[in-house]
Design a protein around this motif. Structure first.
Motif, PDB file in Angstrom:
ATOM      1  N   ASN A 151       0.826  -1.207   0.000  1.00 21.79           N
ATOM      2  CA  ASN A 151       0.000   0.000   0.000  1.00 21.79           C
ATOM      3  C   ASN A 151       0.860   1.258   0.000  1.00 21.79           C
ATOM      4  N   ASP A 152       1.997   1.202   0.682  1.00 22.62           N
ATOM      5  CA  ASP A 152       2.930   2.334   0.614  1.00 22.62           C
ATOM      6  C   ASP A 152       3.371   2.576  -0.826  1.00 22.62           C
ATOM      7  N   LEU A 153       3.702   1.487  -1.521  1.00 25.44           N
ATOM      8  CA  LEU A 153       4.162   1.620  -2.897  1.00 25.44           C
ATOM      9  C   LEU A 153       3.050   2.122  -3.813  1.00 25.44           C
TER      10      LEU A 153
ATOM     11  N   SER B  24       0.423   3.871  -3.120  1.00 28.06           N
ATOM     12  CA  SER B  24      -0.093   5.214  -2.824  1.00 28.06           C
ATOM     13  C   SER B  24       1.017   6.202  -2.493  1.00 28.06           C
ATOM     14  N   VAL B  25       2.271   5.785  -2.653  1.00 29.52           N
ATOM     15  CA  VAL B  25       3.434   6.599  -2.274  1.00 29.52           C
ATOM     16  C   VAL B  25       3.324   7.012  -0.793  1.00 29.52           C
ATOM     17  N   GLY B  26       2.816   6.106   0.032  1.00 33.65           N
ATOM     18  CA  GLY B  26       2.719   6.345   1.464  1.00 33.65           C
ATOM     19  C   GLY B  26       1.508   7.127   1.918  1.00 33.65           C
ATOM     20  N   VAL B  27       0.763   7.697   0.967  1.00 34.83           N
ATOM     21  CA  VAL B  27      -0.350   8.575   1.339  1.00 34.83           C
ATOM     22  C   VAL B  27      -1.520   7.788   1.926  1.00 34.83           C
ATOM     23  N   HIS B  28      -1.533   6.451   1.726  1.00 31.86           N
ATOM     24  CA  HIS B  28      -2.643   5.661   2.273  1.00 31.86           C
ATOM     25  C   HIS B  28      -2.757   5.834   3.785  1.00 31.86           C
ATOM     26  N   ARG B  29      -1.661   6.140   4.458  1.00 28.26           N
ATOM     27  CA  ARG B  29      -1.711   6.317   5.909  1.00 28.26           C
ATOM     28  C   ARG B  29      -2.553   7.538   6.278  1.00 28.26           C
TER      29      ARG B  29
ATOM     30  N   GLY C  25       7.011  -4.129  -7.658  1.00 31.20           N
ATOM     31  CA  GLY C  25       6.645  -5.429  -7.113  1.00 31.20           C
ATOM     32  C   GLY C  25       7.636  -6.506  -7.501  1.00 31.20           C
ATOM     33  N   ALA C  26       8.080  -6.468  -8.745  1.00 30.07           N
ATOM     34  CA  ALA C  26       9.049  -7.456  -9.210  1.00 30.07           C
ATOM     35  C   ALA C  26      10.383  -7.301  -8.489  1.00 30.07           C
ATOM     36  N   ARG C  27      10.809  -6.068  -8.282  1.00 30.22           N
ATOM     37  CA  ARG C  27      12.117  -5.829  -7.685  1.00 30.22           C
ATOM     38  C   ARG C  27      12.114  -5.998  -6.166  1.00 30.22           C
ATOM     39  N   VAL C  28      11.046  -5.477  -5.507  1.00 26.32           N
ATOM     40  CA  VAL C  28      11.012  -5.493  -4.042  1.00 26.32           C
ATOM     41  C   VAL C  28      10.513  -6.822  -3.493  1.00 26.32           C
TER      42      VAL C  28
END
Length: 252
Positions: free
Chosen positions: A37-39, A41-46, A196-199
């Motif tokens: 979710n961080d990825l 939403s670039v962290g904005v989901h919080r 997703g593939a890299r992390v």
């Protein structure tokens, strides 16, 4: 395919097959779900979740259902808020029921530690293991788009809410301007699966999650679905230009 179908990303699949397909995705991503979710939403989901919890405004003594809440992200917010309210004016402990279809997600949530107010259960949003009119509030954050029959999940949410009960659904949605839509599409389809593939070494699951957002009904369509399920006072609040939306309703 002929006959009724369900969406699984951009694919149309047999409704009986979708739960297993979705379970497979979340089995793979459970340990990295909050990172996901961080990825996405670039962290904005919080911030969106904080705003949703503030709108729900949980109170001491209330029974609250956190559906598709396996990581406990929302439930912990509710527990902290009710505890602060208790310090100010007393009252009984809240009862917060985290229900998630995926046992791996529940396990990931419990591993983070639990709170005395929170109970955990594996269960289906379309057939909750709870009696009629048992809850003061129901929330589902970034989960309803993964349900096989969204209308059935809405009717089930209404079933378990008491008269006056509050319904809140936080979900990725449709950006409200063409410029933002194009930028969001470019980010979603080109960047998120690659991350997703890299992390997580899992491009496929992240690709599904991006596609599932695009197949989910837009703000107005979902609001109508809520009304058809029997909710009153339906309202929509867009976050970040409609990248996410908070849908709220009441049981009268």
């Amino acid at each position: 395919m002929t006959g009724p179908s369900a969406t699984f990303g951009f694919r149309d699949v047999d409704p009986q097959a979708k739960p297993g397909l979705v379970r497979g995705v979340f089995d793979r991503v459970a340990g990295r779900y909050d990172l996901m979710n961080d990825l996405m939403s670039v962290g904005v989901h919080r911030l969106w979740k904080d705003a949703t919890a503030a709108r729900l405004n949980p109170q001491p003594g209330e029974s609250i259902i956190d559906c598709a809440g396996g990581t406990g992200d929302m439930a912990r917010r509710y527990a902290r808020m009710t505890r602060r309210a208790q310090l100010r004016r007393g009252g009984a402990d809240a009862r917060i029921f985290v229900v998630d279809y995926n046992a791996e997600m529940i396990a990931a949530g419990r591993e983070k530690g639990t709170e005395p107010e929170i109970a955990w259960a594996v269960g289906d949003a379309q057939a909750l293991p709870l009696p009629d009119r048992c809850a003061d509030a129901y929330s589902i954050a970034f989960g309803i788009r993964n349900v096989t029959d969204v209308s059935a999940a809405l009717r089930e949410a209404r079933r378990v809410l008491k008269p006056g009960g509050r319904f809140l659904c936080l979900e990725f949605s449709r950006p409200t301007t063409e410029v933002l839509r194009k930028a969001y599409d470019a980010y979603s389809f080109k960047v998120i699966p690659e991350i997703g593939a890299r992390v997580a070494n899992d491009r496929e699951s992240y690709q599904y999650l991006v596609e599932s957002i695009r197949r989910f009904p837009d703000q107005r369509t979902f609001a109508v679905m809520m009304e058809e399920a029997g909710f009153s006072k339906v309202d929509v609040t867009n976050f970040t230009g409609g990248v996410a939306a908070l849908h709220t309703g009441r049981v009268i």
